[in-house]
Scaffold this motif. Structure first.
Motif, PDB file in Angstrom:
ATOM      1  N   SER A   1      51.304  58.652  75.577  1.00  0.00           N
ATOM      2  CA  SER A   1      51.692  57.515  75.998  1.00  0.00           C
ATOM      3  C   SER A   1      52.563  57.534  77.231  1.00  0.00           C
ATOM      4  O   SER A   1      52.249  56.637  78.251  1.00  0.00           O
ATOM      5  CB  SER A   1      52.761  56.591  74.989  1.00  0.00           C
ATOM      6  N   ILE A   2      53.525  58.723  77.395  1.00  0.00           N
ATOM      7  CA  ILE A   2      54.194  58.575  78.697  1.00  0.00           C
ATOM      8  C   ILE A   2      53.293  59.013  79.872  1.00  0.00           C
ATOM      9  O   ILE A   2      53.150  58.723  80.854  1.00  0.00           O
ATOM     10  CB  ILE A   2      55.171  60.038  78.577  1.00  0.00           C
ATOM     11  N   GLY A   3      52.199  59.813  79.472  1.00  0.00           N
ATOM     12  CA  GLY A   3      51.177  60.433  80.317  1.00  0.00           C
ATOM     13  C   GLY A   3      50.296  59.256  80.959  1.00  0.00           C
ATOM     14  O   GLY A   3      50.061  59.071  82.264  1.00  0.00           O
ATOM     15  N   TYR A   4      50.059  58.369  80.127  1.00  0.00           N
ATOM     16  CA  TYR A   4      49.180  56.993  80.379  1.00  0.00           C
ATOM     17  C   TYR A   4      50.207  56.415  81.637  1.00  0.00           C
ATOM     18  O   TYR A   4      49.640  55.619  82.792  1.00  0.00           O
ATOM     19  CB  TYR A   4      48.737  56.381  79.456  1.00  0.00           C
ATOM     20  N   PHE A   5      51.398  56.259  81.010  1.00  0.00           N
ATOM     21  CA  PHE A   5      52.370  55.553  81.713  1.00  0.00           C
ATOM     22  C   PHE A   5      52.634  55.925  83.303  1.00  0.00           C
ATOM     23  O   PHE A   5      52.598  55.262  84.157  1.00  0.00           O
ATOM     24  CB  PHE A   5      53.753  55.282  81.149  1.00  0.00           C
ATOM     25  N   ILE A   6      52.811  57.247  83.208  1.00  0.00           N
ATOM     26  CA  ILE A   6      53.014  58.015  84.635  1.00  0.00           C
ATOM     27  C   ILE A   6      51.864  57.634  85.559  1.00  0.00           C
ATOM     28  O   ILE A   6      52.068  57.517  86.793  1.00  0.00           O
ATOM     29  CB  ILE A   6      53.414  59.349  84.332  1.00  0.00           C
ATOM     30  N   SER A   7      50.592  57.914  84.856  1.00  0.00           N
ATOM     31  CA  SER A   7      49.467  57.634  85.551  1.00  0.00           C
ATOM     32  C   SER A   7      49.239  56.427  86.324  1.00  0.00           C
ATOM     33  O   SER A   7      48.922  56.230  87.522  1.00  0.00           O
ATOM     34  CB  SER A   7      48.240  58.041  84.879  1.00  0.00           C
ATOM     35  N   ILE A   8      49.512  55.379  85.562  1.00  0.00           N
ATOM     36  CA  ILE A   8      49.564  53.973  86.176  1.00  0.00           C
ATOM     37  C   ILE A   8      50.647  53.602  87.158  1.00  0.00           C
ATOM     38  O   ILE A   8      50.253  53.158  88.195  1.00  0.00           O
ATOM     39  CB  ILE A   8      49.591  52.852  85.036  1.00  0.00           C
ATOM     40  N   ALA A   9      51.838  54.320  86.706  1.00  0.00           N
ATOM     41  CA  ALA A   9      52.950  54.112  87.745  1.00  0.00           C
ATOM     42  C   ALA A   9      52.674  54.676  89.285  1.00  0.00           C
ATOM     43  O   ALA A   9      53.178  54.203  90.104  1.00  0.00           O
ATOM     44  CB  ALA A   9      54.320  54.553  87.135  1.00  0.00           C
ATOM     45  N   LEU A  10      52.183  55.826  89.167  1.00  0.00           N
ATOM     46  CA  LEU A  10      51.917  56.569  90.438  1.00  0.00           C
ATOM     47  C   LEU A  10      50.873  55.874  91.297  1.00  0.00           C
ATOM     48  O   LEU A  10      50.913  55.861  92.584  1.00  0.00           O
ATOM     49  CB  LEU A  10      51.179  57.774  90.097  1.00  0.00           C
TER      50      LEU A  10
ATOM     51  N   THR B   1      50.455  52.214  91.011  1.00  0.00           N
ATOM     52  CA  THR B   1      50.756  50.967  91.209  1.00  0.00           C
ATOM     53  C   THR B   1      52.225  50.771  92.089  1.00  0.00           C
ATOM     54  O   THR B   1      52.443  49.616  92.470  1.00  0.00           O
ATOM     55  CB  THR B   1      50.658  50.280  89.634  1.00  0.00           C
ATOM     56  N   THR B   2      52.907  51.704  91.830  1.00  0.00           N
ATOM     57  CA  THR B   2      54.278  51.644  92.384  1.00  0.00           C
ATOM     58  C   THR B   2      54.511  52.046  93.810  1.00  0.00           C
ATOM     59  O   THR B   2      53.854  53.075  94.098  1.00  0.00           O
ATOM     60  CB  THR B   2      55.283  52.509  91.497  1.00  0.00           C
ATOM     61  N   SER B   3      54.862  51.217  94.678  1.00  0.00           N
ATOM     62  CA  SER B   3      54.898  51.375  96.048  1.00  0.00           C
ATOM     63  C   SER B   3      55.523  52.808  96.455  1.00  0.00           C
ATOM     64  O   SER B   3      55.409  53.404  97.547  1.00  0.00           O
ATOM     65  CB  SER B   3      55.433  50.161  96.955  1.00  0.00           C
ATOM     66  N   PHE B   4      56.630  53.016  95.820  1.00  0.00           N
ATOM     67  CA  PHE B   4      57.642  54.080  96.039  1.00  0.00           C
ATOM     68  C   PHE B   4      56.919  55.341  95.889  1.00  0.00           C
ATOM     69  O   PHE B   4      57.072  56.432  96.322  1.00  0.00           O
ATOM     70  CB  PHE B   4      58.798  54.077  94.880  1.00  0.00           C
ATOM     71  N   TYR B   5      56.039  55.457  94.890  1.00  0.00           N
ATOM     72  CA  TYR B   5      55.047  56.570  94.541  1.00  0.00           C
ATOM     73  C   TYR B   5      53.831  56.569  94.877  1.00  0.00           C
ATOM     74  O   TYR B   5      52.938  57.800  95.215  1.00  0.00           O
ATOM     75  CB  TYR B   5      55.149  56.969  93.008  1.00  0.00           C
ATOM     76  N   LYS B   6      53.251  55.568  95.547  1.00  0.00           N
ATOM     77  CA  LYS B   6      51.700  55.209  95.900  1.00  0.00           C
ATOM     78  C   LYS B   6      51.577  56.355  97.108  1.00  0.00           C
ATOM     79  O   LYS B   6      52.071  56.038  98.148  1.00  0.00           O
ATOM     80  CB  LYS B   6      51.410  53.865  96.088  1.00  0.00           C
ATOM     81  N   SER B   7      50.450  57.117  97.111  1.00  0.00           N
ATOM     82  CA  SER B   7      50.005  57.736  98.106  1.00  0.00           C
ATOM     83  C   SER B   7      48.670  58.394  97.663  1.00  0.00           C
ATOM     84  O   SER B   7      48.273  58.375  96.627  1.00  0.00           O
ATOM     85  CB  SER B   7      50.858  59.188  98.466  1.00  0.00           C
ATOM     86  N   ARG B   8      47.854  59.067  98.471  1.00  0.00           N
ATOM     87  CA  ARG B   8      46.365  59.444  98.263  1.00  0.00           C
ATOM     88  C   ARG B   8      46.872  60.515  97.474  1.00  0.00           C
ATOM     89  O   ARG B   8      45.964  60.795  96.566  1.00  0.00           O
ATOM     90  CB  ARG B   8      45.850  59.758  99.922  1.00  0.00           C
ATOM     91  N   ALA B   9      47.623  61.471  97.736  1.00  0.00           N
ATOM     92  CA  ALA B   9      47.808  62.736  96.816  1.00  0.00           C
ATOM     93  C   ALA B   9      48.057  62.386  95.370  1.00  0.00           C
ATOM     94  O   ALA B   9      47.344  62.865  94.485  1.00  0.00           O
ATOM     95  CB  ALA B   9      48.666  63.724  97.783  1.00  0.00           C
ATOM     96  N   ASN B  10      49.120  61.322  95.304  1.00  0.00           N
ATOM     97  CA  ASN B  10      49.558  60.982  93.784  1.00  0.00           C
ATOM     98  C   ASN B  10      48.529  60.293  93.261  1.00  0.00           C
ATOM     99  O   ASN B  10      48.200  60.249  91.922  1.00  0.00           O
ATOM    100  CB  ASN B  10      50.796  60.042  93.986  1.00  0.00           C
TER     101      ASN B  10
ATOM    102  N   GLY C   1      56.986  67.022  89.270  1.00  0.00           N
ATOM    103  CA  GLY C   1      55.904  66.532  90.227  1.00  0.00           C
ATOM    104  C   GLY C   1      56.247  65.207  90.592  1.00  0.00           C
ATOM    105  O   GLY C   1      55.435  64.707  91.714  1.00  0.00           O
ATOM    106  N   ILE C   2      57.127  64.283  90.120  1.00  0.00           N
ATOM    107  CA  ILE C   2      57.505  63.176  90.546  1.00  0.00           C
ATOM    108  C   ILE C   2      58.782  62.720  90.861  1.00  0.00           C
ATOM    109  O   ILE C   2      59.203  62.505  92.312  1.00  0.00           O
ATOM    110  CB  ILE C   2      57.259  62.096  89.486  1.00  0.00           C
ATOM    111  N   PHE C   3      59.791  63.204  89.906  1.00  0.00           N
ATOM    112  CA  PHE C   3      60.952  63.139  90.516  1.00  0.00           C
ATOM    113  C   PHE C   3      61.737  63.888  91.518  1.00  0.00           C
ATOM    114  O   PHE C   3      61.966  63.583  92.878  1.00  0.00           O
ATOM    115  CB  PHE C   3      62.014  62.911  89.273  1.00  0.00           C
ATOM    116  N   LYS C   4      61.451  65.171  91.348  1.00  0.00           N
ATOM    117  CA  LYS C   4      61.930  66.387  92.341  1.00  0.00           C
ATOM    118  C   LYS C   4      61.016  66.162  93.421  1.00  0.00           C
ATOM    119  O   LYS C   4      61.873  66.298  94.505  1.00  0.00           O
ATOM    120  CB  LYS C   4      61.514  67.664  91.820  1.00  0.00           C
TER     121      LYS C   4
END
Length: 364
Positions: free
Chosen positions: A15-24, A26-35, A215-218
């Motif tokens: 569930s967390i894996g799916y949530f992180i995938s979607i957040a990467l 859809t969220t402008s803070f994390y959104k990038s081509r690599a992510n 991979g996300i926070f750090k």
């Protein structure tokens, strides 16, 4: 192994894996081509964990299992590595070739399904042989791209040390997963048991938590640090450098040169700066450098360097221009190699935490 605990761990982590995938994506803070490619890879790995750990009865899920999503994982993860190291394959769009094995697997499964459902021609032996071949080929394909990716990351000189360290760690984690994948197949064929397979599901589940932190926070802190550094370099007029007055009692040429290189070259911003590096830069020995700093400034080398780092951090923390950057990113830009060292040194020097210092100046 308690299957209830295993199922619970898989469900929670999935569930967390799916949530992180979607957040990467859809969220402008994390959104990038690599992510985007990291998100796809994580989504696929989470899906493979569910498909592999539970009995599949649904036709759609069975089809997804048969098309070998492992081929797609190899391609998306390799593309993620290429984007992070800014490889030439991206410009020439050669990375698209790495998705051909997955496309071929999908076409083959469509053909098998067509013969089975439309023509009502089904050969279980042929189906089993086809599945085994695709399974083995997908394993070898993942091995190829993971180790190729590791080679390209090590060879790259276009990324920071922190980002290279993260990419190599992620790559090593995937190598461990591949090893478990290989051992689980051996165990299944030789011993007809699934202990290693269960460990593989646990490892895949743990991957989501690990990616969330490292991979996300750090990595986002590192990205902030890089953005902050580029801003400071581009805005030469912004006064964030540290200037210290040389005491009249200081007569040593070494000390005078030390202040110059620290203030003009900002050597303290190098988190790996050592006493030997400093001594070599000044053309002297470590012992003499320590001795002369202690005699004329009454400090150790690390105390002297950390004072510059603390002053640089204070300049950034009290400037509202840099409020959008995290405290950890500011500490890294000032030259501290870890959050714990930054907080401990700052608190010892200032009598308060970096967060309290920032809050105090926001209110004043």
């Amino acid at each position: 192994m308690d299957t209830t605990l295993l199922d619970l761990a898989i469900i929670v982590s999935g569930s967390i894996g799916y949530f992180i995938s979607i957040a990467l994506v859809t969220t402008s803070f994390y959104k990038s081509r690599a992510n985007k490619y990291l998100a796809i890879s994580l989504f696929l790995l989470t899906s493979l964990t569910f498909l592999g750990s539970y009995e599949i009865g649904n036709f759609v899920l069975q089809f997804l299992d048969n098309i070998m999503l492992e081929f797609l994982v190899a391609g998306t993860l390799f593309t993620y590595f290429l984007i992070q190291i800014q490889h030439k394959y991206l410009i020439k769009k050669r990375y698209r070739l790495f998705y051909f094995p997955f496309i071929g697997s999908v076409i083959l499964e469509f053909c098998v399904s067509f013969f089975d459902i439309v023509l009502n021609i089904y050969n279980p032996d042929f189906d089993a042989i086809t599945y085994d071949i695709k399974d083995h080929v997908s394993f070898l394909y993942n091995v190829l791209l993971i180790f190729w990716g590791r080679y390209l990351i090590k060879k790259s000189n276009t990324i920071s040390i922190e980002k290279k360290r993260w990419l190599l760690r992620l790559n090593l984690f995937m190598i461990c997963i591949i090893i478990c994948w290989f051992l689980s197949n051996i165990e299944l064929y030789v011993y007809d048991s699934e202990y290693v397979t269960n460990f593989l599901w646990i490892l895949l589940s743990f991957l989501t938590w690990w990616v969330l932190y490292y991979g996300i926070f750090k990595l986002q802190i590192i990205a902030q640090k890089d953005e902050l550094h580029k801003y400071l370099v581009s805005k030469k007029t912004v006064n964030t450098s540290v200037k210290k007055k040389i005491s009249k009692a200081t007569v040593s040429k070494i000390i005078t040169e030390l202040y110059v290189v620290m203030e003009e070259e900002e050597l303290y911003k190098n988190p790996l700066l050592s006493r030997l590096d400093l001594a070599n830069r000044l053309g002297t020995s470590e012992g003499y450098l320590s001795q002369i700093i202690n005699q004329e400034i009454n400090k150790s080398v690390i105390q002297f360097v950390n004072e510059y780092r603390i002053e640089a951090a204070k300049n950034l923390l009290q400037d509202p221009v840099f409020n959008k950057y995290s405290i950890e990113a500011i500490g890294m830009e000032a030259g501290f190699k870890s959050k714990s060292v930054f907080y401990k040194t700052f608190n010892s020097n200032s009598g308060m935490s970096p967060g309290a210092f920032r809050k105090l100046h926001k209110m004043s």
